[in-house]
Design an enzyme around this catalytic site. Structure first.
Site, PDB file in Angstrom:
ATOM      1  N   SER A 106      -6.650 -24.088  33.308  1.00  0.00           N
ATOM      2  CA  SER A 106      -7.509 -23.862  34.340  1.00  0.00           C
ATOM      3  C   SER A 106      -8.812 -23.014  33.739  1.00  0.00           C
ATOM      4  O   SER A 106      -9.745 -22.959  34.711  1.00  0.00           O
ATOM      5  CB  SER A 106      -7.143 -24.016  36.240  1.00  0.00           C
ATOM      6  OG  SER A 106      -6.386 -24.970  36.147  1.00  0.00           O
ATOM      7  N   LYS A 109     -12.187 -25.041  33.984  1.00  0.00           N
ATOM      8  CA  LYS A 109     -13.028 -24.930  35.331  1.00  0.00           C
ATOM      9  C   LYS A 109     -14.075 -24.151  35.405  1.00  0.00           C
ATOM     10  O   LYS A 109     -15.109 -24.317  36.220  1.00  0.00           O
ATOM     11  CB  LYS A 109     -12.366 -24.274  36.239  1.00  0.00           C
ATOM     12  CG  LYS A 109     -11.163 -26.056  36.494  1.00  0.00           C
ATOM     13  CD  LYS A 109     -10.308 -25.397  37.861  1.00  0.00           C
ATOM     14  CE  LYS A 109      -9.349 -26.492  38.071  1.00  0.00           C
ATOM     15  NZ  LYS A 109      -8.118 -26.535  37.725  1.00  0.00           N
ATOM     16  N   SER A 162      -7.669 -23.322  42.162  1.00  0.00           N
ATOM     17  CA  SER A 162      -8.304 -24.156  41.029  1.00  0.00           C
ATOM     18  C   SER A 162      -7.718 -25.062  41.726  1.00  0.00           C
ATOM     19  O   SER A 162      -6.709 -26.015  40.262  1.00  0.00           O
ATOM     20  CB  SER A 162      -7.144 -22.953  39.552  1.00  0.00           C
ATOM     21  OG  SER A 162      -7.336 -23.682  38.583  1.00  0.00           O
TER      22      SER A 162
END
Length: 318
Positions: A106, A109, A162
């Site tokens: 993640s 991101k 997330s």
């Protein structure tokens, strides 16, 4: 080997110093399996500006000759890659394979947020599509189908818990389709000179084809902190936002272990986890007006290792 060295020089040229790359689920294990030395620095010029070619006497050259990093620390269980660097000067203080290309979970991101901030104005709305609600892994989890939600709330959902659902919805808003948005992510990475970074997803849940390195992520961290709209989000331990669901409020909590531990001066940024990527952390801390950054990829204890690196780093520049 040559590709990794070129990647290091280019990425570090962006920060203002010298070093250089990782896939997504998040701090909750829901994903699928699948440095400058001594005086070195990572070039910290505008992260979206042109990349200057590395000089023949670059910090990377010094690193290859074995000059010691200012911070010397060896963990019992090492991360697969890592970097401690000065966010204001680009100087590299400690490194562990900073150009090693790895999945980043993640942490992906960060780039998703940067592209959205470029392309979706504050105050805009994001439609919650059927595709967004078919997400896998970590998510906001309560997004209302077919409703329009403020982009700010969606960015909070992307960066604190997330949310892979938020990543898909934001990608569709900014790029019309997810593949087109991923192309934008890769174009932005290319413009930033991130030569060991490639994206295949806006969430990072799928590791295949989605990777970076510590040096490239250092450049992304600087870019995010230079965007006030995003910097204020990643610094929050939690957020309570008005939201079009029952009760009218959305409660979000940050996975960042430094914020959870209330580590002094933490500016936040992003965590990530999948089986392939392991536990990843990109973090920044400010003390006495000075900012340091840490990148840890596939670390057995990202929070503990980051604290030790920051402690040593601030002592080394005192």
């Amino acid at each position: 080997m040559r590709r990794a060295l070129v990647a290091t020089a280019a990425a570090l040229a962006l920060l203002g110093g010298a070093v250089g790359c990782g896939t997504s689920g998040d701090a909750t294990p829901t994903g699928q399996a699948d440095g400058g030395v001594g005086g070195d620095s990572i070039p910290l010029q505008a992260a979206n500006g042109p990349v200057a070619p590395a000089a023949a006497t670059s910090p990377l050259t010094l690193a290859l000759h074995g000059a010691p990093d200012p911070v010397q620390i060896r963990f019992g269980h090492q991360p697969r890659a890592g970097l401690l660097f000065d966010l204001d000067t680009g100087r590299v203080l400690w490194r562990k394979d900073p150009t090693r290309i790895l999945p980043i979970a993640s942490v992906t991101k960060i780039m998703t947020a940067l592209v959205v901030a470029d392309r979706v104005p504050e105050g805009s709305k994001v439609r919650i599509t059927k595709q967004a609600l078919a997400y896998q892994g970590s998510g906001v989890g309560v997004l209302p189908k077919n409703k329009w939600v403020g982009v700010s709330a969606m960015l909070y959902g992307l960066l604190l818990p997330s949310g892979n659902d938020a990543a898909i919805a934001l990608a569709q808003r900014a790029g019309k389709t997810v593949p087109d948005f991923v192309a934008m992510m890769n174009a932005r990475a290319g413009a930033m000179g991130l030569t060991c970074t490639r994206y295949s997803t806006p969430s990072g849940f799928t590791d295949r084809g989605n990777h970076s390195c510590a040096a490239d992520l250092a450049v992304e961290a600087r870019a995010l902190l230079d965007e006030p709209r995003l910097a204020k989000i990643v610094a929050r331990r939690q957020a309570i936002l008005p939201f079009p669901i029952k009760g009218g409020r959305l409660y979000l909590y940050n996975h960042n272990p430094l914020l959870k531990a209330r580590y002094p001066g933490t500016l936040g940024i992003k965590t990530g986890f999948t089986d392939a990527a392991g536990r990843c952390l990109v973090a920044a801390v400010k003390r006495n007006g000075h900012r340091l950054g840490v990148v840890l990829l596939h670390s057995p204890d990202p929070g503990g290792q980051a604290e030790k690196l920051f402690d040593r780093g601030f002592r080394s520049i005192a």
